[in-house]
Design an enzyme around this catalytic site. Structure first.
Site, PDB file in Angstrom:
ATOM      1  N   GLU A   1       0.721  -1.256   0.007  1.00 43.26           N
ATOM      2  CA  GLU A   1       0.098   0.068   0.013  1.00 43.26           C
ATOM      3  C   GLU A   1       0.838   0.979  -0.025  1.00 43.26           C
ATOM      4  OE1 GLU A   1      -2.661  -0.039   3.310  1.00 43.26           O
ATOM      5  OE2 GLU A   1      -3.848   1.855   2.484  1.00 43.26           O
TER       6      GLU A   1
ATOM      7  N   ASN B   1     -12.139  -1.140  -0.650  1.00 46.37           N
ATOM      8  CA  ASN B   1     -11.461  -1.910   0.468  1.00 46.37           C
ATOM      9  C   ASN B   1     -12.167  -1.407   1.610  1.00 46.37           C
ATOM     10  OD1 ASN B   1      -9.140  -2.775   1.866  1.00 46.37           O
ATOM     11  ND2 ASN B   1      -9.366  -0.750   2.476  1.00 46.37           N
ATOM     12  N   GLU B   2     -12.479  -2.330   2.640  1.00 48.81           N
ATOM     13  CA  GLU B   2     -12.948  -2.028   3.813  1.00 48.81           C
ATOM     14  C   GLU B   2     -13.948  -1.143   3.571  1.00 48.81           C
ATOM     15  OE1 GLU B   2      -9.994  -1.586   6.899  1.00 48.81           O
ATOM     16  OE2 GLU B   2      -9.390  -3.643   6.692  1.00 48.81           O
TER      17      GLU B   2
ATOM     18  N   TYR C   1      -6.684  -9.131  11.256  1.00 48.65           N
ATOM     19  CA  TYR C   1      -5.245  -8.880  11.758  1.00 48.65           C
ATOM     20  C   TYR C   1      -5.310  -9.606  13.215  1.00 48.65           C
ATOM     21  CZ  TYR C   1      -4.375  -5.374   8.144  1.00 48.65           C
ATOM     22  OH  TYR C   1      -4.121  -4.959   7.155  1.00 48.65           O
TER      23      TYR C   1
ATOM     24  N   GLU D   1      -6.089  -9.372   3.467  1.00 48.59           N
ATOM     25  CA  GLU D   1      -5.475  -8.560   4.522  1.00 48.59           C
ATOM     26  C   GLU D   1      -5.136  -9.324   5.820  1.00 48.59           C
ATOM     27  OE1 GLU D   1      -5.786  -4.469   5.090  1.00 48.59           O
ATOM     28  OE2 GLU D   1      -6.446  -4.006   3.173  1.00 48.59           O
TER      29      GLU D   1
ATOM     30  N   GLN E   1       2.217  -6.151   5.631  1.00 49.51           N
ATOM     31  CA  GLN E   1       2.380  -5.865   4.112  1.00 49.51           C
ATOM     32  C   GLN E   1       3.698  -6.193   3.618  1.00 49.51           C
ATOM     33  OE1 GLN E   1       1.165  -1.869   3.160  1.00 49.51           O
ATOM     34  NE2 GLN E   1      -0.778  -2.055   4.134  1.00 49.51           N
TER      35      GLN E   1
HETATM   36  O1  AHR Z   1      -2.887  -2.642   6.211  1.00 50.70           O
HETATM   37  C1  AHR Z   1      -3.028  -1.393   6.885  1.00 50.70           C
HETATM   38  C2  AHR Z   1      -4.548  -1.184   6.721  1.00 50.70           C
HETATM   39  O2  AHR Z   1      -5.298  -1.868   7.593  1.00 50.70           O
HETATM   40  C3  AHR Z   1      -5.130  -1.102   5.526  1.00 50.70           C
HETATM   41  O3  AHR Z   1      -5.019   0.250   4.881  1.00 50.70           O
HETATM   42  C4  AHR Z   1      -6.626  -1.124   5.670  1.00 50.70           C
HETATM   43  O4  AHR Z   1      -7.554  -1.741   4.569  1.00 50.70           O
HETATM   44  C5  AHR Z   1      -6.641  -2.137   7.066  1.00 50.70           C
HETATM   45  O5  AHR Z   1      -7.504  -1.385   7.934  1.00 50.70           O
END
Ligand code: AHR
Length: 522
Positions: free
Chosen positions: A56, A203-204, A270, A326, A375
């Site tokens: 990103e 995205n999101e 995450y 992600e 990432q």
């Molecule tokens: O990876 C960092 C961020 O995490 C991304 O930009 C977003 O899609 C997610 O919340």
């Protein structure tokens, strides 16, 4: 004490078995586990895209991490740093998702084409409020993935864009005609279209992508997706923006209302040691955070299982891929770095998170056909860290490199019987395993020992194959937070490893807190 039976291509079950006392469990005597691989029961293909990356416009992920510009003193090929190109080629990166992330829904692709000195300067409002000079745009990204031999996964702008802007971006990339946009691409230096296998519709969308309700996004998705048109031999899979972690309602709404219009559906998850407000540091942590992080990582199995079950209702033929586009660890900002840049160190703990997560994806290979770790460089759970002209490979990089043989391999069931590893209220199987037969017919076995104190004596039987030897590499280190630095880049790196043969079984002596990947010789 309890022993955990984990079936590598099914959901885990817990069984009770006598024989070990709590005192033994806490001693430093090796724990014992068994692995039963069914080489005679081939499962689904482990799509190479499970080993995908995410890059990103965030912090030093692209600028400095990948792109330094042609005039940089850092050795580069047409502006891409050579050391990073070489390291990524060794990983056989199959696919890269770009330009975000949250950045995607504020990105206007026309800002990133044409002569670089004429491109507009914008503010990256999500990540540090820094200037975005747009030096790295469509041409730079698509040329980069070609250079490392990866596929492109471009995320479009729904939040602040229009269907027309999105449609024109796809045309600019893929048109082989004499259309105005194809001619513009040629004027900007690219004659032939690029391949565009994957395109994300925002995205999101539930958060930074527009704070939408799923009903609203489902309608917007249908509208935007309608206008993604490309030549029939270069038509991207359309990826619908999916749920945040366990938001199963989002999946239900999207699948029930838009399934026929999507080729893939994404989710994000995450792994944090603690809570969002107090995540925990990337280094200098104690065993409680080791245990919480690894057990939180295992939650991926439940998420994938439950989202897949909803997808099965609307797509029983499994036409639609589940893309975990992600995932990875997220810690407190590293002291001394811009907190908006999400730079963090990467330790042996991250290596185990990576291995356990990849094993989960192998077990769900029928539905999970892409994942993109967050990432690639200098951001969150990165493969690579850079500091000006210096570059280091992280423990996570080493796991991805050790697991390369699993790309496109055929998953094999591997039932594991293991005691649990318990600490500070967390309990998880001490040993994890994944097995596969690669495209050239060779067998591979990955083993993880999450216990930071005890070696694991693992007896593996391979049914349906006569295995004579097992050799490969082990990744471990002295401390749970062992990591590589620019001064000591090889603190955590793989070392040779061999199993011993006992009768028709293989015996593995796994060090505490380790990942092993071996090729099995028949
Ligand atoms: O990876 C960092 C961020 O995490 C991304 O930009 C977003 O899609 C997610 O919340």
């Amino acid at each position: 004490m309890n022993r955990i039976i984990r079936n590598a291509l099914a959901v885990a079950a817990v069984a009770t078995c006598a024989g070990m006392s709590t005192v033994q469990a806490q001693s430093s005597a090796p724990l014992t586990a068994t692995v039963n691989v069914r080489a005679d029961q081939p499962g689904p293909r482990i799509h190479r895209n499970i080993y995908g990356q995410f890059a990103e416009h965030l912090g030093r992920g692209i600028y400095e991490g990948v792109w330094v510009g042609e005039d940089s003193p850092i050795p580069n090929t047409r502006g891409y740093r050579n050391d990073v190109l070489e390291a990524l080629r060794k990983l056989k990166v199959p696919v890269v998702r770009w330009p975000g992330g949250c950045f995607a829904d504020e990105y206007h692709w026309r800002d990133g084409i044409g002569p670089r000195e004429q491109r507009p300067v914008k503010i990256n409002t999500h990540w540090g409020g820094v200037e975005e000079r747009n030096a790295f745009g469509t041409h730079e990204f698509l040329d980069f993935v070609e250079l490392i031999g990866a596929d492109a996964y471009v995320a479009g702008n729904v939040g602040t864009g229009s269907p027309q802007e999105m449609a024109e971006w796809v045309e600019y990339i893929t048109a082989d005609s004499n259309s105005e946009l194809a001619q513009l691409r040629r004027k900007n230096g690219r004659d032939k279209p690029w391949r565009l296998p994957y395109f994300g519709v925002g995205n999101e969308n539930w958060g930074c992508g527009g704070n939408m309700r799923p009903e609203y996004y489902a309608d917007l998705y249908r509208r935007f997706a309608t206008f993604i048109k490309a030549p029939h031999d270069n038509r991207p899979e359309r990826v619908a923006g999916g749920a945040n972690g366990d938001d199963y309602r989002w999946t239900e709404v999207l699948l029930s209302r838009a399934a026929p219009h999507m080729e893939a559906y994404s989710i994000h998850y995450y792994t944090l040691p603690g809570r969002w407000e107090d995540k925990g540091p990337s280094t200098g942590f104690e065993e409680d955070q080791w245990a919480s992080t690894l057990s939180h990582a295992l939650r991926m199995d439940e998420l994938v299982t439950k989202h897949s079950a909803i997808m099965d209702e609307y797509d029983p033929e499994k036409r639609i891929g589940l893309y975990v586009d992600e995932w990875g660890t997220w810690y407190d900002p590293e002291p001394g770095h811009n907190p908006g840049f999400l730079y963090q160190q990467n330790t042996l703990r991250d290596a185990l998170v990576a291995a356990l997560t990849l094993d989960i994806f192998h077990r769900h290979a029928e539905r999970v056909r892409m994942s993109n770790i967050a990432q690639m460089v200098n951001v969150l759970q990165a493969m690579i860290l850079t500091d000006k002209e210096k570059m280091i490979l992280t423990p996570t990089y080493h796991v991805f490199e050790m697991y390369v043989p699993f790309q496109d391999a055929t998953a094999l069931p591997a039932q594991v019987e293991t005691p649990p590893y318990r600490y500070a209220g967390h309990e998880l199987p001490a040993v994890d395993a994944s097995a596969a037969r690669d495209t050239e017919g060779r067998l591979h076995l990955a083993l993880v020992n999450v216990d930071p104190h005890r070696r694991a004596a693992v007896t593996a039987r391979i049914e349906g194959a006569r295995v004579r030897a097992a050799e490969g590499r082990v990744l471990t280190a002295g401390a749970i937070d062992a990591h590589n630095t620019f001064e000591r880049p090889d603190t955590v790196r793989p070392a040779p490893f061999k199993a011993t043969r006992r009768g028709d079984a293989l015996v593995f002596d796994l060090p505490p807190k380790s990942v092993v990947v071996v090729a099995l010789r028949e």
